[in-house]
Design an enzyme around this catalytic site. Sequence first.
Site, PDB file in Angstrom:
ATOM      1  N   PHE A   1      -7.354  -3.983  24.323  1.00 59.41           N
ATOM      2  CA  PHE A   1      -7.614  -5.099  23.409  1.00 59.41           C
ATOM      3  C   PHE A   1      -6.982  -4.930  22.021  1.00 59.41           C
ATOM      4  O   PHE A   1      -6.942  -5.881  21.260  1.00 59.41           O
ATOM      5  CB  PHE A   1      -9.092  -5.522  23.379  1.00 59.41           C
ATOM      6  CG  PHE A   1     -10.101  -4.576  22.790  1.00 59.41           C
ATOM      7  CD1 PHE A   1     -10.151  -4.330  21.428  1.00 59.41           C
ATOM      8  CD2 PHE A   1     -11.059  -3.989  23.602  1.00 59.41           C
ATOM      9  CE1 PHE A   1     -11.118  -3.509  20.894  1.00 59.41           C
ATOM     10  CE2 PHE A   1     -12.029  -3.161  23.079  1.00 59.41           C
ATOM     11  CZ  PHE A   1     -12.060  -2.916  21.721  1.00 59.41           C
ATOM     12  N   HIS A   2      -6.452  -3.741  21.740  1.00 58.64           N
ATOM     13  CA  HIS A   2      -5.683  -3.678  20.494  1.00 58.64           C
ATOM     14  C   HIS A   2      -4.260  -4.209  20.682  1.00 58.64           C
ATOM     15  O   HIS A   2      -3.561  -4.450  19.700  1.00 58.64           O
ATOM     16  CB  HIS A   2      -5.703  -2.265  19.906  1.00 58.64           C
ATOM     17  CG  HIS A   2      -7.015  -1.982  19.225  1.00 58.64           C
ATOM     18  ND1 HIS A   2      -8.145  -1.596  19.908  1.00 58.64           N
ATOM     19  CD2 HIS A   2      -7.389  -2.076  17.920  1.00 58.64           C
ATOM     20  CE1 HIS A   2      -9.154  -1.449  19.061  1.00 58.64           C
ATOM     21  NE2 HIS A   2      -8.724  -1.729  17.846  1.00 58.64           N
TER      22      HIS A   2
ATOM     23  N   ARG B   1     -15.162   5.201  26.398  1.00 61.08           N
ATOM     24  CA  ARG B   1     -15.150   4.461  25.137  1.00 61.08           C
ATOM     25  C   ARG B   1     -16.552   4.462  24.555  1.00 61.08           C
ATOM     26  O   ARG B   1     -17.512   4.826  25.253  1.00 61.08           O
ATOM     27  CB  ARG B   1     -14.666   3.025  25.365  1.00 61.08           C
ATOM     28  CG  ARG B   1     -15.626   2.192  26.188  1.00 61.08           C
ATOM     29  CD  ARG B   1     -15.136   0.788  26.481  1.00 61.08           C
ATOM     30  NE  ARG B   1     -15.179  -0.085  25.338  1.00 61.08           N
ATOM     31  CZ  ARG B   1     -15.386  -1.419  25.410  1.00 61.08           C
ATOM     32  NH1 ARG B   1     -15.545  -2.014  26.583  1.00 61.08           N
ATOM     33  NH2 ARG B   1     -15.408  -2.158  24.330  1.00 61.08           N
TER      34      ARG B   1
HETATM   35 FE1  HAS Z   1      -8.766  -8.804  28.078  1.00 60.41          FE
HETATM   36  C1  HAS Z   1     -11.448  -6.641  28.404  1.00 60.41           C
HETATM   37  C2  HAS Z   1      -8.542  -9.065  31.470  1.00 60.41           C
HETATM   38  C3  HAS Z   1      -6.266 -11.170  27.751  1.00 60.41           C
HETATM   39  C4  HAS Z   1      -9.454  -9.069  24.719  1.00 60.41           C
HETATM   40  N1  HAS Z   1     -10.155  -7.987  26.809  1.00 60.41           N
HETATM   41  C5  HAS Z   1     -11.150  -7.095  27.133  1.00 60.41           C
HETATM   42  C6  HAS Z   1     -11.873  -6.733  25.950  1.00 60.41           C
HETATM   43  C7  HAS Z   1     -11.320  -7.454  24.913  1.00 60.41           C
HETATM   44  C8  HAS Z   1     -10.257  -8.238  25.463  1.00 60.41           C
HETATM   45  C9  HAS Z   1     -11.782  -7.444  23.466  1.00 60.41           C
HETATM   46  O1  HAS Z   1     -10.253  -8.445  33.898  1.00 60.41           O
HETATM   47  C10 HAS Z   1     -13.004  -5.717  25.863  1.00 60.41           C
HETATM   48  C11 HAS Z   1     -14.342  -6.347  25.860  1.00 60.41           C
HETATM   49  C12 HAS Z   1     -15.400  -5.285  25.711  1.00 60.41           C
HETATM   50  O2  HAS Z   1     -15.706  -4.906  24.573  1.00 60.41           O
HETATM   51  O3  HAS Z   1     -15.882  -4.780  26.730  1.00 60.41           O
HETATM   52  N2  HAS Z   1      -7.591  -9.861  29.360  1.00 60.41           N
HETATM   53  C13 HAS Z   1      -7.632  -9.790  30.712  1.00 60.41           C
HETATM   54  C14 HAS Z   1      -6.591 -10.646  31.276  1.00 60.41           C
HETATM   55  C15 HAS Z   1      -5.953 -11.239  30.227  1.00 60.41           C
HETATM   56  C16 HAS Z   1      -6.604 -10.758  29.031  1.00 60.41           C
HETATM   57  C17 HAS Z   1      -6.260 -10.850  32.720  1.00 60.41           C
HETATM   58  N3  HAS Z   1      -8.001  -9.890  26.545  1.00 60.41           N
HETATM   59  C18 HAS Z   1      -6.990 -10.820  26.626  1.00 60.41           C
HETATM   60  C19 HAS Z   1      -6.771 -11.401  25.344  1.00 60.41           C
HETATM   61  C20 HAS Z   1      -7.674 -10.812  24.480  1.00 60.41           C
HETATM   62  C21 HAS Z   1      -8.428  -9.862  25.251  1.00 60.41           C
HETATM   63  C22 HAS Z   1      -5.735 -12.468  25.045  1.00 60.41           C
HETATM   64  C23 HAS Z   1      -7.913 -11.029  23.034  1.00 60.41           C
HETATM   65  C24 HAS Z   1      -7.355 -11.944  22.316  1.00 60.41           C
HETATM   66  N4  HAS Z   1      -9.784  -8.000  29.628  1.00 60.41           N
HETATM   67  C25 HAS Z   1      -9.561  -8.279  30.937  1.00 60.41           C
HETATM   68  C26 HAS Z   1     -10.601  -7.611  31.758  1.00 60.41           C
HETATM   69  C27 HAS Z   1     -11.432  -6.932  30.877  1.00 60.41           C
HETATM   70  C28 HAS Z   1     -10.893  -7.186  29.553  1.00 60.41           C
HETATM   71  C29 HAS Z   1     -10.762  -7.648  33.212  1.00 60.41           C
HETATM   72  C30 HAS Z   1     -12.675  -6.112  31.233  1.00 60.41           C
HETATM   73  C31 HAS Z   1     -12.314  -4.705  31.461  1.00 60.41           C
HETATM   74  C32 HAS Z   1     -13.531  -3.817  31.648  1.00 60.41           C
HETATM   75  O4  HAS Z   1     -13.655  -3.213  32.723  1.00 60.41           O
HETATM   76  O5  HAS Z   1     -14.379  -3.706  30.752  1.00 60.41           O
HETATM   77  C33 HAS Z   1      -4.832 -12.271  30.335  1.00 60.41           C
HETATM   78  O6  HAS Z   1      -5.191 -13.437  29.646  1.00 60.41           O
HETATM   79  C34 HAS Z   1      -3.529 -11.711  29.842  1.00 60.41           C
HETATM   80  C35 HAS Z   1      -2.387 -12.673  30.121  1.00 60.41           C
HETATM   81  C36 HAS Z   1      -1.227 -12.318  29.270  1.00 60.41           C
HETATM   82  C37 HAS Z   1       0.049 -12.303  29.652  1.00 60.41           C
HETATM   83  C38 HAS Z   1       1.118 -11.879  28.680  1.00 60.41           C
HETATM   84  C39 HAS Z   1       2.013 -13.028  28.244  1.00 60.41           C
HETATM   85  C40 HAS Z   1       2.999 -12.527  27.228  1.00 60.41           C
HETATM   86  C41 HAS Z   1       3.393 -13.223  26.125  1.00 60.41           C
HETATM   87  C42 HAS Z   1       4.364 -12.566  25.193  1.00 60.41           C
HETATM   88  C43 HAS Z   1       5.777 -13.030  25.464  1.00 60.41           C
HETATM   89  C44 HAS Z   1       6.747 -12.287  24.614  1.00 60.41           C
HETATM   90  C45 HAS Z   1       7.848 -12.847  24.071  1.00 60.41           C
HETATM   91  C46 HAS Z   1       8.716 -11.971  23.241  1.00 60.41           C
HETATM   92  C47 HAS Z   1       8.263 -14.243  24.247  1.00 60.41           C
HETATM   93  C48 HAS Z   1       0.434 -12.672  31.022  1.00 60.41           C
HETATM   94  C49 HAS Z   1       2.944 -14.611  25.825  1.00 60.41           C
HETATM   95  C50 HAS Z   1       9.836 -11.491  24.072  1.00 60.41           C
HETATM   96  C51 HAS Z   1      10.245 -10.181  23.556  1.00 60.41           C
HETATM   97  C52 HAS Z   1      10.833  -9.207  24.249  1.00 60.41           C
HETATM   98  C53 HAS Z   1      11.150  -7.900  23.626  1.00 60.41           C
HETATM   99  C54 HAS Z   1      11.195  -9.373  25.682  1.00 60.41           C
END
Ligand code: HAS
Length: 561
Positions: free
Chosen positions: A378-379, A440
């Site tokens: 999450f960082h 953690r």
């Molecule tokens: Fe997460 C746990 C799954 C997104 C925040 N997440 C957390 C916790 C936080 C958090 C705070 O399935 C901990 C909560 C706690 O205290 O227990 N998370 C996901 C998944 C996504 C995801 C599938 N999380 C986020 C985002 C957060 C965030 C956004 C904050 C804003 N997360 C989990 C799961 C847990 C979890 C489980 C529980 C784990 C456990 O066991 O406790 C998806 O939404 C991520 C999709 C993102 C992408 C990336 C797209 C990339 C982009 C950048 C493009 C770059 C460009 C530049 C254009 C597919 C848009 C190009 C440059 C070049 C150099 C090439």
Amino acid sequence: MQQGSFAVDRTHRWAALALVIVATTLLVLGIYHGLLQVLYRAGWIRAASFLGLEYYQGLTLHGVVNAIVYTTFFEVAFGYVVVKHFLRIPLDSRITVLAVAMMLVGTVMAAVPILAGKASVLYTFYPPLKASPWFYVGASLLVVGSWIPFFQWIAAYLQWRRLHPDQDTPLAVVGILSTFTVWLIATIPLAVEVLVLLLPWSLGWTASVDVVLARTLFWFFGHPLVYFWLLPAYVMYYVMVPPLVGGKLFSDKAARLAFLLFIVFSAPVGLHHQYADPGVSSSYKWLHGFFTFCVAIPSFITAFTVAASLEHGARQNGGRGLFGWWAKLPYFDEQRYLFAYAFPGLVLFLFGGITGIVNASVTMNNVVHNTAWIPGHFHTTLGGPVFLAFLGLSLWMLTELGGKPLRLTRWNVAVPYVWAIGVVLFSIGLSVAGILGEPRRTNMALSYSNPDSPLFQPQWEIWTKLGAVGGILMAAAMVIYFAVFFATLFAPAQPVREIRFPTAEALRYESLGVARNFTPWVVVAVIFLVIAYVPPLIEVLGGSTVPSPPYQPFSPVPVGQ
Ligand code: HAS
């Protein structure tokens, strides 16, 4: 500040500025306690706080200030600016003042018990950790205060629609209304948890609390919360970044679709935080796992659309070749500093996205759940794209709303890069330590990172220290940021003018009929929520788990002292 007949009028300028200034000031405390956490875990300091706070108290302060207060204040401020600027519909100033006052009073009410050591319940505040009733009342006031602007914006939007029946809603407004729709959906189960379970328990009206029910309601809120954080950053990427790189938005249709898909998919996923919890059948966990993969789709859409928009802009500026166009992006341009706050966040999010997909997989989650891997994840999400966007946009609001000239401009463009390098080191350190089993939210100095302890784990040491080096760099970036922010805040104000909101033109406009109306998306979201949550909630309410009495984390006296 002078009175003017600007789209963002005097009251709303002051309201947004007050929220941004209070949030940034509180952030000093939140960041400071983050640094202490990482130094303490690495064994480089022997107490988790120089202010006399114990370990869990400092961790609570770090999480509540950074993840709840800073984000909510920022988003309400930015929402007012977007809605006022793009819709130009008057809003009732008295209601705005009431909302801001509720948020401020709620924050103070929640902060006092944390500082007094009576709410060391971390930002997730799930029982059996128990806080003072004032903490729950304060948090509720903050949330309800943040609902009020959304209702004002809905009324303004409906009025705007009546006045402009043939126009597409401005993209930034679609983004903000989607953000707060997700917030409203998310905070309803939170309100139930606090008002029905936690507050009566904290007041002594009930003797025990159903921990699994509370956790299920919390994560019903807790995962959509992360998209509440993310979507304003997407507003920046889609609306503000393309003109900063001299280009156009590659697909307006894709951007609208991404925002609306978050309304549908951001909520029916909370059980992916509870894969390891008893009392909830694995079939429901798998269903939420499936929806979690769906909620990654709008981020994949965003990755391609934003990358294509960056390439389009760079090629307009003479960029050539397969990779040569990268050289034409304004990485260190002091005037277009918002790009510097966007780009490293995007790169970090590539890692945040991949680690999120790992977490979402039921089987791989077994390896990383409750380990240091999770803060590593999450960082690079919350601490990456979201935080950097909020920092940049806070400065932008300070200059545009307050008429302040930006100070220390060269230092300013260094902030996001120093921060990002820090986050990379921090997240590598914590992620590897997590895979090696480091827990953690554990008072490490009492146990695993203390060579005097029989629990000492030498294989984690190097990674925890790498994480601490990253944390020091992150803190250094924030020292520079605070210098820039407060030097700008205290600079003599110039006459205020209409704000300049960089606004992308679309490469081509193709109206997407179904994206012109929020209602079908909200209806589908509700149907998915019913499918995903009614059966597990019935199961949990069936009472297969035993209610728990309150629990206080133990006192953190390090071993050997
Ligand atoms: Fe997460 C746990 C799954 C997104 C925040 N997440 C957390 C916790 C936080 C958090 C705070 O399935 C901990 C909560 C706690 O205290 O227990 N998370 C996901 C998944 C996504 C995801 C599938 N999380 C986020 C985002 C957060 C965030 C956004 C904050 C804003 N997360 C989990 C799961 C847990 C979890 C489980 C529980 C784990 C456990 O066991 O406790 C998806 O939404 C991520 C999709 C993102 C992408 C990336 C797209 C990339 C982009 C950048 C493009 C770059 C460009 C530049 C254009 C597919 C848009 C190009 C440059 C070049 C150099 C090439």
